[in-house]
Design an enzyme around this catalytic site. Structure first.
Site, PDB file in Angstrom:
ATOM      1  N   CYS A   2       0.809  -1.135   0.019  1.00 29.75           N
ATOM      2  CA  CYS A   2       0.040   0.045  -0.111  1.00 29.75           C
ATOM      3  C   CYS A   2       0.783   1.211  -0.143  1.00 29.75           C
ATOM      4  CB  CYS A   2      -1.056   0.077   1.284  1.00 29.75           C
ATOM      5  SG  CYS A   2      -2.205  -1.112   1.291  1.00 29.75           S
ATOM      6  N   ARG A  27       4.039  -0.181  -4.983  1.00 29.43           N
ATOM      7  CA  ARG A  27       3.811  -0.772  -3.576  1.00 29.43           C
ATOM      8  C   ARG A  27       2.643  -1.753  -3.521  1.00 29.43           C
ATOM      9  NH1 ARG A  27       7.039   1.833   0.334  1.00 29.43           N
ATOM     10  NH2 ARG A  27       5.593   1.046   1.910  1.00 29.43           N
ATOM     11  N   TRP A  73      -2.725  -2.816  -1.584  1.00 24.49           N
ATOM     12  CA  TRP A  73      -2.568  -4.113  -1.705  1.00 24.49           C
ATOM     13  C   TRP A  73      -3.354  -4.831  -0.669  1.00 24.49           C
ATOM     14  CZ3 TRP A  73      -0.622  -8.414   1.062  1.00 24.49           C
ATOM     15  CH2 TRP A  73      -0.223  -9.414   0.070  1.00 24.49           C
ATOM     16  N   ASN A  99      -1.843   2.093   5.791  1.00 27.41           N
ATOM     17  CA  ASN A  99      -0.710   0.963   5.384  1.00 27.41           C
ATOM     18  C   ASN A  99      -0.406   0.290   6.435  1.00 27.41           C
ATOM     19  OD1 ASN A  99       1.208  -0.632   4.272  1.00 27.41           O
ATOM     20  ND2 ASN A  99       2.635   1.023   4.209  1.00 27.41           N
ATOM     21  N   GLY A 100      -0.691  -1.126   6.466  1.00 35.46           N
ATOM     22  CA  GLY A 100      -0.413  -1.832   7.763  1.00 35.46           C
ATOM     23  C   GLY A 100      -1.622  -2.824   8.096  1.00 35.46           C
ATOM     24  N   GLU A 485      17.698 -17.805  -7.826  1.00 33.49           N
ATOM     25  CA  GLU A 485      17.121 -16.153  -8.071  1.00 33.49           C
ATOM     26  C   GLU A 485      16.652 -16.358  -9.521  1.00 33.49           C
ATOM     27  OE1 GLU A 485      16.416 -13.548  -6.690  1.00 33.49           O
ATOM     28  OE2 GLU A 485      16.629 -12.154  -8.032  1.00 33.49           O
ATOM     29  N   GLU A 492       8.013 -14.819 -10.851  1.00 33.27           N
ATOM     30  CA  GLU A 492       7.101 -14.026  -9.962  1.00 33.27           C
ATOM     31  C   GLU A 492       6.754 -12.874 -11.355  1.00 33.27           C
ATOM     32  OE1 GLU A 492       9.123 -10.896  -7.637  1.00 33.27           O
ATOM     33  OE2 GLU A 492      11.156 -11.465  -8.524  1.00 33.27           O
ATOM     34  N   HIS A 508      18.070 -36.536  -7.298  1.00 34.41           N
ATOM     35  CA  HIS A 508      17.233 -36.983  -5.872  1.00 34.41           C
ATOM     36  C   HIS A 508      15.656 -36.842  -6.226  1.00 34.41           C
ATOM     37  CE1 HIS A 508      21.007 -38.255  -3.878  1.00 34.41           C
ATOM     38  NE2 HIS A 508      21.605 -36.930  -4.306  1.00 34.41           N
ATOM     39  N   LYS A 607       5.956  -4.312  -4.027  1.00 41.57           N
ATOM     40  CA  LYS A 607       7.466  -4.094  -3.950  1.00 41.57           C
ATOM     41  C   LYS A 607       8.008  -4.295  -2.348  1.00 41.57           C
ATOM     42  CE  LYS A 607      11.428  -2.943  -5.359  1.00 41.57           C
ATOM     43  NZ  LYS A 607      12.383  -4.032  -6.178  1.00 41.57           N
TER      44      LYS A 607
HETATM   45  C1  AGP Z   1      12.160  -9.677  -5.760  1.00 40.62           C
HETATM   46  O1  AGP Z   1      12.095  -9.850  -6.985  1.00 40.62           O
HETATM   47  C2  AGP Z   1      11.050 -10.016  -4.862  1.00 40.62           C
HETATM   48  N1  AGP Z   1       9.611  -9.104  -5.683  1.00 40.62           N
HETATM   49  C3  AGP Z   1      10.898 -10.217  -3.555  1.00 40.62           C
HETATM   50  O2  AGP Z   1      11.418 -11.524  -3.137  1.00 40.62           O
HETATM   51  C4  AGP Z   1      11.973  -9.231  -2.537  1.00 40.62           C
HETATM   52  O3  AGP Z   1      13.076  -9.711  -2.861  1.00 40.62           O
HETATM   53  C5  AGP Z   1      11.197  -9.697  -0.956  1.00 40.62           C
HETATM   54  O4  AGP Z   1      10.012  -9.249  -0.851  1.00 40.62           O
HETATM   55  C6  AGP Z   1      12.239  -9.223  -0.196  1.00 40.62           C
HETATM   56  O5  AGP Z   1      12.373  -7.485  -0.298  1.00 40.62           O
HETATM   57  P1  AGP Z   1      13.384  -6.628   0.498  1.00 40.62           P
HETATM   58  O6  AGP Z   1      14.481  -6.896  -0.180  1.00 40.62           O
HETATM   59  O7  AGP Z   1      12.708  -5.278   0.083  1.00 40.62           O
HETATM   60  O8  AGP Z   1      13.288  -7.015   1.857  1.00 40.62           O
END
Ligand code: AGP
Length: 612
Positions: A2, A27, A73, A99-100, A485, A492, A508, A607
């Site tokens: 948010c 956000r 969000w 937000n929260g 990664e 995502e 495995h 984000k």
């Molecule tokens: C990364 O591409 C993601 N959107 C997500 O995994 C992100 O890295 C994670 O939410 C952690 O965020 P931060 O680094 O702001 O703590």
């Protein structure tokens, strides 16, 4: 999650708020809303993105110089028009953005319902504004006192701004565990979840601390109190952010821009910290903790998502170079499993946003048990940065694309510097090896540029695979976190199911998945366990799997077996993640675009994950 933005001043609030929402949309983007005071509170909100809201109010007379706005969000309740913020109180005299999460909202709601309050939405936020109104109606108190009293009853996290029809020249804002920044202009105030909507108007900002309330009145100085009514002196800081960093700068998407910024962002992360000529690494932020690091019993790295992957690279680096045992923990698991910690432990929190709720809670827990906390954050002034005893900013510049790219390579750069600095101070690295690595580290930005030249080739590869439903990413050693990664990035933003595995683990279980429909991205750079990874490639090949291999320039062995090879420049094995990650970012980007996905704002994601 948010984004909240508010304005009080001499300009029309609406364009400033809509512009602010656009900046904060990364956000959260399932619904948006705005409320402006003009005799009464005019409130507009709807499901969908900020553009939908902007279009809707374009021809409406939304005038007024005080207002609040929100991009959501969803946590409590579906993303629909009713649950969108701002929320009115029962009388519609008050409106709030939040937000929260208010954790005890159900209990409070029940009490309020018994007192006759009717709720229009399913949100926890509406409970808070009704509570504030209830206190105002019954307590003969001011708006500020009502907000204070309400927040003393609330359990959870909040960044809020409240406006009142009866006090049209006032904003009341507060925070706990969710960020809130106040920009101070000439006779005007800008409030937002982060500094991005503020920087184009003023560089003077105040970061609100937990349980603080900001009282903003027209033609008056900013006042800050705590929710227990103690006075605080606002600490005004200068923003070091450029507006251009918040624009796409000619790229189609923020994600692509951020991928291409990596030669600069990696260089910036090392600027002033790596002195090649004199063989000195100095991370100023942790200087006072270097002795503690040298004598640490162990280091625990906490983070989430991409930052957790950077932590895994950090584990390999610190153990190899500085010979300190390292554990890497998902912050969300660590915080709930009663970890054994003491003053001899160092906890490193990694977070791009510096606001991730689980990471923040993990370091608060570790701190309470006496551990030293070092933060590696990108966002200056963020909660994790402020909660840490010390740390280093990554200086990657604002990362707007929801998929983290340049933040990862900057985090890995900092971890490399940290491991080398400790190793040198501790004497676990020879002089010549130290110089060998730092000279190579200094060349990494140029080598990243070379990797970026492969963009067209990677697009070509993506064209052949954009229809598939599954992907496997395999790597060993330093390439194992890179595989994780790569898989995260693909899932995502393209919504293709992808798994990252240590290559040797394939036999495995995951090998059962391999057939002619299964593309495998194999990280087969020429150091370490290269021969073993080549064997894995053979195993995939003999089961008709498709292979996209990331290899070191000049490799011929893997080329014979792979369907596609992507050649990256030769480097030290421990620096490979800084190069090998980049083609995987580009692959994900192109796959997502070819599938028509919104790469900067992928579905269901946000984000900054400020909720558990
Ligand atoms: C990364 O591409 C993601 N959107 C997500 O995994 C992100 O890295 C994670 O939410 C952690 O965020 P931060 O680094 O702001 O703590």
């Amino acid at each position: 999650m948010c984004g909240i933005v508010a304005y009080l001043g001499h300009q029309q609030a609406c364009p400033i708020l809509i512009n602010g929402l656009r900046r904060l949309e990364y956000r959260g983007y399932d619904s948006a809303g705005i409320a402006i005071i003009n005799e009464t509170i005019h409130l507009y909100k709807n499901q969908g993105k900020v553009a939908t809201l902007a279009q809707r109010i374009e021809n409406l007379p939304v005038t007024g110089t005080v207002g609040i706005a929100h991009t959501r969000w969803a946590t409590h309740g579906l993303p629909n028009d009713v649950n969108a913020h701002p929320h009115f109180s029962q009388s519609e005299n008050l409106a709030i953005i939040h937000n929260g999460i208010i954790e005890n909202y159900a209990t409070l709601k029940k009490i309020l319902q018994e007192r006759g309050y009717i709720f229009r939405s399913e949100t926890d936020t509406e409970v808070l504004i009704q509570l504030i109104e209830d206190i105002l109606n019954n307590g003969r108190v001011s708006l500020v006192e009502a907000v204070q009293q309400a927040l003393n009853q609330v359990i959870g996290a909040y960044a809020i701004v409240v406006i009142s029809r009866n006090e049209p020249d006032m904003l009341v804002a507060a925070r706990k565990s969710s960020p809130l920044v106040i920009g101070i202009g000439k006779g005007e105030y800008f409030l937002a979840s982060d500094a991005t909507p503020i920087v184009e108007y003023t560089k003077d900002v105040v970061y609100l601390n937990d349980e603080e309330i900001a009282i903003i009145r027209r033609n008056e100085d900013l006042k800050i109190k705590t929710i227990k009514n103690a006075d605080k002196i606002p600490y005004i800081q200068k923003l070091e952010m450029n507006l251009s960093a918040l624009e796409k700068g000619g790229f189609a998407h923020f994600m692509l821009k951020e991928i291409f910024e990596q030669p600069v962002s990696v260089r910036d992360s090392m600027r002033g910290r790596l002195d090649i000529d004199n063989g000195i690494i100095s991370l100023g932020g942790i200087r006072d903790y270097l002795q503690k690091l040298i004598h640490a019993r162990r280091i625990i790295i906490v983070g989430c998502g991409t930052s957790w992957h950077a932590g895994l690279v950090g584990e390999y680096l610190i153990e190899e170079l500085a010979r300190i045992p390292v554990e890497v923990e998902y912050a969300s698991e660590f915080r709930y499993r009663n970890p054994i910690l003491s003053e001899k432990d160092i906890v490193i929190a990694i977070s791009q946003s510096g606001e991730t709720a689980d990471t923040l809670a993990a370091i608060q827990l570790a701190k309470s048990k006496g551990a030293t906390i070092l933060g590696i954050c990108n966002v200056v002034g963020s909660s994790i940065a402020r909660e840490s005893h010390a740390g280093s900013y990554t200086h990657a510049g604002p990362e707007i694309g929801v998929a983290s790219t340049k933040a990862f390579t900057a985090q890995v750069s900092i971890l490399t510097l940290l491991a080398l600095e400790i190793a040198k101070a501790k004497g676990t690295i020879t002089h010549s090896r130290f110089f060998q690595i730092i000279r190579e580290l200094d060349k990494i930005p140029e080598k990243i540029e070379k990797v970026l030249e492969l963009n067209e080739r990677i697009l070509e590869i993506a064209r052949n695979y954009s229809h598939v439903r599954n992907f496997l990413y395999l790597g060993r050693g330093y390439n194992f976190p890179v595989a994780l990664e790569g898989a995260l990035k693909l899932k995502e933003i393209s919504y293709i199911h992808a798994e990252g595995y240590p290559a040797a683990e394939m036999k495995h279980g995951p090998i059962a998945l391999i057939d002619e429909e299964m593309p495998c991205v194999v990280l087969a750079t020429n150091k370490g366990t290269y021969d073993k990874v080549v064997t894995n490639i053979m195993e995939i090949k003999s089961r008709k799997g498709k292979i996209i291999a990331i290899v070191t320039r000049g490799d011929s062995l893997v080329r014979e077996q792979a369907d596609y090879v992507i050649e990256i420049p030769e480097t030290e094995e421990l620096l490979v993640p800084l190069l090998a990650t980049i083609p995987l970012q580009l692959l994900s980007y192109h796959m997502a675009i070819l599938r028509g996905c919104d790469v900067d704002q992928p579905r269901n994601l946000a984000k900054s994950v400020t909720v558990e």
